[in-house]
Write a protein that holds these residues in place. Structure first.
Motif, PDB file in Angstrom:
ATOM      1  N   THR A 318       0.835  -1.197   0.000  1.00  0.00           N
ATOM      2  CA  THR A 318       0.000   0.000   0.000  1.00  0.00           C
ATOM      3  C   THR A 318       0.867   1.243   0.000  1.00  0.00           C
ATOM      4  OG1 THR A 318      -1.530  -1.269   1.377  1.00  0.00           O
ATOM      5  CG2 THR A 318      -1.998   1.063   1.099  1.00  0.00           C
ATOM      6  N   THR A 319       1.953   1.227   0.747  1.00  0.00           N
ATOM      7  CA  THR A 319       2.890   2.351   0.763  1.00  0.00           C
ATOM      8  C   THR A 319       3.553   2.527  -0.595  1.00  0.00           C
ATOM      9  OG1 THR A 319       3.353   1.885   3.090  1.00  0.00           O
ATOM     10  CG2 THR A 319       4.909   3.303   1.924  1.00  0.00           C
ATOM     11  N   ILE A 320       4.018   1.431  -1.171  1.00  0.00           N
ATOM     12  CA  ILE A 320       4.683   1.498  -2.474  1.00  0.00           C
ATOM     13  C   ILE A 320       3.735   2.050  -3.527  1.00  0.00           C
ATOM     14  CG2 ILE A 320       5.752   0.108  -4.296  1.00  0.00           C
ATOM     15  CD1 ILE A 320       6.681  -1.821  -2.092  1.00  0.00           C
ATOM     16  N   ALA A 321       2.499   1.581  -3.532  1.00  0.00           N
ATOM     17  CA  ALA A 321       1.521   2.060  -4.507  1.00  0.00           C
ATOM     18  C   ALA A 321       1.238   3.543  -4.324  1.00  0.00           C
ATOM     19  CB  ALA A 321       0.227   1.255  -4.382  1.00  0.00           C
ATOM     20  N   SER A 322       1.180   4.013  -3.058  1.00  0.00           N
ATOM     21  CA  SER A 322       0.935   5.430  -2.797  1.00  0.00           C
ATOM     22  C   SER A 322       2.070   6.293  -3.332  1.00  0.00           C
ATOM     23  CB  SER A 322       0.762   5.667  -1.295  1.00  0.00           C
ATOM     24  OG  SER A 322      -0.342   4.946  -0.792  1.00  0.00           O
ATOM     25  N   ILE A 323       3.300   5.798  -3.244  1.00  0.00           N
ATOM     26  CA  ILE A 323       4.445   6.544  -3.758  1.00  0.00           C
ATOM     27  C   ILE A 323       4.424   6.585  -5.288  1.00  0.00           C
ATOM     28  CG2 ILE A 323       6.969   6.563  -3.900  1.00  0.00           C
ATOM     29  CD1 ILE A 323       6.991   5.335  -1.084  1.00  0.00           C
ATOM     30  N   LEU A 324       3.972   5.498  -5.927  1.00  0.00           N
ATOM     31  CA  LEU A 324       3.901   5.453  -7.388  1.00  0.00           C
ATOM     32  C   LEU A 324       2.943   6.490  -7.953  1.00  0.00           C
ATOM     33  CD1 LEU A 324       3.876   1.592  -8.072  1.00  0.00           C
ATOM     34  CD2 LEU A 324       5.749   3.205  -8.457  1.00  0.00           C
ATOM     35  N   VAL A 325       2.019   6.965  -7.124  1.00  0.00           N
ATOM     36  CA  VAL A 325       1.063   7.978  -7.578  1.00  0.00           C
ATOM     37  C   VAL A 325       1.784   9.208  -8.119  1.00  0.00           C
ATOM     38  CG1 VAL A 325      -0.709   9.596  -6.777  1.00  0.00           C
ATOM     39  CG2 VAL A 325      -0.793   7.198  -6.076  1.00  0.00           C
ATOM     40  N   PHE A 348     -10.471   1.809  -9.064  1.00  0.00           N
ATOM     41  CA  PHE A 348      -9.324   0.934  -8.831  1.00  0.00           C
ATOM     42  C   PHE A 348      -9.231   0.580  -7.346  1.00  0.00           C
ATOM     43  CE2 PHE A 348      -4.725  -0.072  -9.872  1.00  0.00           C
ATOM     44  CZ  PHE A 348      -5.069  -1.038 -10.817  1.00  0.00           C
ATOM     45  N   GLY A 349      -9.498   1.579  -6.477  1.00  0.00           N
ATOM     46  CA  GLY A 349      -9.505   1.309  -5.046  1.00  0.00           C
ATOM     47  C   GLY A 349     -10.606   0.331  -4.663  1.00  0.00           C
ATOM     48  N   ALA A 350     -11.796   0.475  -5.292  1.00  0.00           N
ATOM     49  CA  ALA A 350     -12.894  -0.459  -5.026  1.00  0.00           C
ATOM     50  C   ALA A 350     -12.530  -1.872  -5.450  1.00  0.00           C
ATOM     51  CB  ALA A 350     -14.155   0.005  -5.754  1.00  0.00           C
ATOM     52  N   LEU A 351     -11.825  -1.991  -6.580  1.00  0.00           N
ATOM     53  CA  LEU A 351     -11.358  -3.300  -7.021  1.00  0.00           C
ATOM     54  C   LEU A 351     -10.427  -3.913  -5.975  1.00  0.00           C
ATOM     55  CD1 LEU A 351     -10.941  -5.541  -9.157  1.00  0.00           C
ATOM     56  CD2 LEU A 351      -9.121  -4.119 -10.139  1.00  0.00           C
ATOM     57  N   GLY A 352      -9.522  -3.091  -5.429  1.00  0.00           N
ATOM     58  CA  GLY A 352      -8.625  -3.579  -4.395  1.00  0.00           C
ATOM     59  C   GLY A 352      -9.374  -4.085  -3.177  1.00  0.00           C
ATOM     60  N   LEU A 353     -10.413  -3.359  -2.752  1.00  0.00           N
ATOM     61  CA  LEU A 353     -11.202  -3.787  -1.602  1.00  0.00           C
ATOM     62  C   LEU A 353     -11.906  -5.117  -1.865  1.00  0.00           C
ATOM     63  CD1 LEU A 353     -12.729  -0.318  -0.666  1.00  0.00           C
ATOM     64  CD2 LEU A 353     -11.244  -1.680   0.810  1.00  0.00           C
ATOM     65  N   ALA A 354     -12.450  -5.275  -3.079  1.00  0.00           N
ATOM     66  CA  ALA A 354     -13.108  -6.534  -3.425  1.00  0.00           C
ATOM     67  C   ALA A 354     -12.103  -7.688  -3.449  1.00  0.00           C
ATOM     68  CB  ALA A 354     -13.804  -6.399  -4.779  1.00  0.00           C
ATOM     69  N   LEU A 355     -10.919  -7.428  -3.982  1.00  0.00           N
ATOM     70  CA  LEU A 355      -9.891  -8.466  -4.010  1.00  0.00           C
ATOM     71  C   LEU A 355      -9.439  -8.849  -2.607  1.00  0.00           C
ATOM     72  CD1 LEU A 355      -7.707  -7.245  -7.015  1.00  0.00           C
ATOM     73  CD2 LEU A 355      -9.270  -9.203  -6.959  1.00  0.00           C
ATOM     74  N   LEU A 372      -3.573  -5.456  -2.104  1.00  0.00           N
ATOM     75  CA  LEU A 372      -3.341  -4.137  -1.522  1.00  0.00           C
ATOM     76  C   LEU A 372      -2.798  -3.134  -2.533  1.00  0.00           C
ATOM     77  CD1 LEU A 372      -1.780  -5.153   1.912  1.00  0.00           C
ATOM     78  CD2 LEU A 372      -3.983  -4.039   1.559  1.00  0.00           C
ATOM     79  N   LEU A 373      -2.190  -3.592  -3.621  1.00  0.00           N
ATOM     80  CA  LEU A 373      -1.608  -2.675  -4.606  1.00  0.00           C
ATOM     81  C   LEU A 373      -2.652  -1.776  -5.275  1.00  0.00           C
ATOM     82  CD1 LEU A 373       1.081  -4.984  -6.248  1.00  0.00           C
ATOM     83  CD2 LEU A 373       1.507  -2.879  -4.968  1.00  0.00           C
ATOM     84  N   PRO A 374      -3.730  -2.315  -5.849  1.00  0.00           N
ATOM     85  CA  PRO A 374      -4.719  -1.412  -6.453  1.00  0.00           C
ATOM     86  C   PRO A 374      -5.404  -0.503  -5.443  1.00  0.00           C
ATOM     87  CG  PRO A 374      -5.526  -3.685  -6.437  1.00  0.00           C
ATOM     88  CD  PRO A 374      -4.080  -3.738  -6.070  1.00  0.00           C
ATOM     89  N   LEU A 375      -5.556  -0.962  -4.208  1.00  0.00           N
ATOM     90  CA  LEU A 375      -6.161  -0.109  -3.193  1.00  0.00           C
ATOM     91  C   LEU A 375      -5.291   1.116  -2.925  1.00  0.00           C
ATOM     92  CD1 LEU A 375      -8.304   0.456  -1.022  1.00  0.00           C
ATOM     93  CD2 LEU A 375      -6.942  -0.940   0.552  1.00  0.00           C
ATOM     94  N   GLY A 376      -3.999   0.913  -2.685  1.00  0.00           N
ATOM     95  CA  GLY A 376      -3.102   2.034  -2.417  1.00  0.00           C
ATOM     96  C   GLY A 376      -2.979   2.981  -3.588  1.00  0.00           C
ATOM     97  N   LEU A 377      -2.872   2.437  -4.810  1.00  0.00           N
ATOM     98  CA  LEU A 377      -2.728   3.279  -5.992  1.00  0.00           C
ATOM     99  C   LEU A 377      -4.003   4.074  -6.266  1.00  0.00           C
ATOM    100  CD1 LEU A 377      -0.842   4.062  -8.303  1.00  0.00           C
ATOM    101  CD2 LEU A 377      -1.793   2.161  -9.623  1.00  0.00           C
ATOM    102  N   GLY A 378      -5.134   3.415  -6.185  1.00  0.00           N
ATOM    103  CA  GLY A 378      -6.401   4.094  -6.459  1.00  0.00           C
ATOM    104  C   GLY A 378      -6.704   5.192  -5.469  1.00  0.00           C
ATOM    105  N   VAL A 379      -6.531   4.908  -4.181  1.00  0.00           N
ATOM    106  CA  VAL A 379      -6.777   5.917  -3.151  1.00  0.00           C
ATOM    107  C   VAL A 379      -5.796   7.077  -3.294  1.00  0.00           C
ATOM    108  CG1 VAL A 379      -6.635   6.364  -0.662  1.00  0.00           C
ATOM    109  CG2 VAL A 379      -7.856   4.360  -1.501  1.00  0.00           C
TER     110      VAL A 379
END
Length: 514
Positions: A318-325, A348-355, A372-379
């Motif tokens: 989740t941290t890594i995805a947030s930095i990629l933003v 994308f965040g909703a997809l992460g939550l469903a996964l 957790l990757l799509p959740l962090g990136l989407g948010v």
């Protein structure tokens, strides 16, 4: 343009020359606050064993920090505009260090809740100042978007990094270390902030309205309290009265703001669909992430059996995805436009939550990591673009007030995420429990109170402990899907309300170095 506005514009020459160094200090301050918002999550099992809090007290330990921030940000943002953003930020940082020391050595659950409340009060003086200083220090829109993307990465990444920091500390020290570590960090920020940050303020702040400040707090706090109380004790007179107080205070606050020459919040901004859509999207993005992380850390330890550090490492994506933003947000806006990019981030965040809901029943931890990757990136995408939209909607001399709206949305989303999703987990957990009829009442009460209480009372390997873990997993899955559904609805609203056209231009600003 009025004569006063012309005088303000005449002061503008060049951007603050050390603005990127100043951004480093501001991002560091925001990272500290974001980490502190979630660093406690992994400590819940150990502090539960030490302080023996009830399930309601556990929720308050996690929520009172964000709740105090949400209730005070409007007021402190206005005070920063009035007295100087740098001055208020440094004062709040010093207070944050003191409150951290008090939390570290709290002798009881009640004392820890009180210390977390003080941390929230101190944090409320820091957060609006960071964003409003960015608004004033970066007059160029393109630079400001990049700066806010970095700031947002610190916010979202810090929330996800908190469990990792907490895990590393808890592997070697007692639970109070997750607070005590703040003290030396605060000292570094006080020195660097005094040297690098520019000072700025509203040249015409107007009269400070104490009644509006009180109403803003009594509109938010009782509503969140009513939700927590209703889930824990049922809908009773106390919960209904809290709702009525919150709604009445909110109505009086809005009515008063419309009549004031210098309101705490310019409520007329909410008549703009794009502004309202951006605020709503910001609330929901943080709502989903914070609400999930609060109980996800407990799930990894109490259900999956991971140690604190291992659990923190699982949440690292989740941290890594947030930095990629920071790298992808500019491309997304260029190709999709702001509104569609925000909607895409939320989807994308909703997809992460469903996964995550699906992966919680899987045997291998890898599926949790990938979810957790799509959740962090989407948010992260949604938060960056919505904050930029809110802060850019007002003149620079009102940057603190606009920042307060963005920050209030951020913290209100966090508080509601823990209160609503956290309470939902508790509700679904109790509904999913299937205990034998011959279980003694004291044991039944402990198991039904929370998973942490159940593990401490009956042991993780017992039949009752297994039933509690199964119920908690089911509750997490249902709650994750509920959060995903809410996030999809917010994505549709963002797509319909936030324009997708590209914006250009440079805002004027004034800065002085002290």
């Amino acid at each position: 343009m009025t004569r006063d506005d012309a005088r303000v514009a005449e002061k503008v020459t060049i951007p603050y020359p050390r603005r990127w160094a100043a951004l480093g200090v501001l991002v560091g301050s925001m990272l500290l606050l974001a980490i502190d918002g979630t660093v406690l999550y992994l400590a819940v099992p150990s502090l539960t064993a030490d302080l023996a809090p009830s399930s309601t007290q556990v929720l308050w330990i996690g929520d009172v920090y964000a709740l105090a921030l949400a209730g005070l940000l409007v007021t402190t943002g206005t005070l920063a505009d009035r007295f100087g953003r740098k001055r208020v930020l440094l004062a709040g940082t010093a207070a944050f260090g003191v409150a951290s020391a008090l939390a570290a050595f709290a002798p009881s659950a009640e004392a820890l809740i009180a210390a977390r409340l003080l941390l929230g009060v101190a944090g409320a003086t820091i957060m609006p100042s960071t964003l409003s200083i960015i608004r004033n220090t970066f007059p160029d829109r393109a630079e400001r978007t990049r700066a806010i993307a970095i700031w947002s990465a610190a916010s979202g990444g810090g929330m996800a990094l908190g469990p990792l920091v907490g895990g590393a500390l808890l592997e070697n020290f007692w639970w109070g270390s997750v607070f005590l570590i703040n003290v030396p960090v605060v000292l570094v920020f006080l020195v660097s902030g005094a040297l690098l940050l520019p000072e700025s303020r509203d040249p015409r702040p107007g009269r400070f309205d104490l009644l509006s400040a009180a109403l803003s707090m009594t509109a938010i706090v009782p509503l969140v309290y009513s939700v927590k109380h209703a889930i824990g004790s049922g809908v009773d007179v106390q919960a209904v009265v809290a709702v009525l107080v919150g709604v009445a205070s909110g109505a009086l606050f809005v009515r008063r703001q419309r009549r004031l020459d210098t309101p705490l919040i310019d409520v007329s901004l909410f008549a703009n669909k794009a502004f309202s859509g951006a605020v709503l999207a910001n609330v929901v993005a943080i709502f989903a992430l914070t609400g999930l992380l609060f109980f996800f850390s407990q799930y990894l330890q109490l259900v999956r059996g991971l140690g604190p550090l291992s659990a923190g490492l699982v949440e690292l994506p989740t941290t890594i995805a947030s930095i990629l933003v920071v790298a992808v947000v500019g491309v997304l806006v260029a190709r999709l436009g702001t509104g569609r990019a925000v909607a895409a981030g939320l989807l994308f965040g909703a997809l992460g939550l469903a996964l995550i809901a699906a992966a919680e029943g899987a045997d291998h931890h890898l599926w949790l990591v990938l979810a957790l990757l799509p959740l962090g990136l989407g948010v992260g995408v949604a938060m960056t673009l919505t904050v930029d939209a809110v802060v850019s909607a007002v003149p620079t001399h009102r940057a603190g007030a606009a920042s307060a709206i963005a920050e209030t949305a951020y913290e209100l989303g966090g508080a509601l995420g823990i209160a609503l999703l956290g309470s939902g987990v508790t509700l679904f957990y109790r509904a999913s429990l299937d205990l034998p009829v011959d279980v003694p009442d004291p044991v039944r009460a402990a198991v039904e109170d929370s998973l942490a209480s159940a593990v401490n009372s009956v042991g993780p390997d017992s039949a009752l402990g297994h039933a509690a873990r199964e119920a908690f997993t089911a509750a997490m899955q249902v709650t994750s899907l509920v959060a995903a559904g809410i996030t999809v609805i917010a994505a549709l609203i963002a797509w319909r309300t936030i324009p997708s056209g590209r914006k250009t231009g440079t805002a004027t600003t004034t800065w002085t170095k002290e």
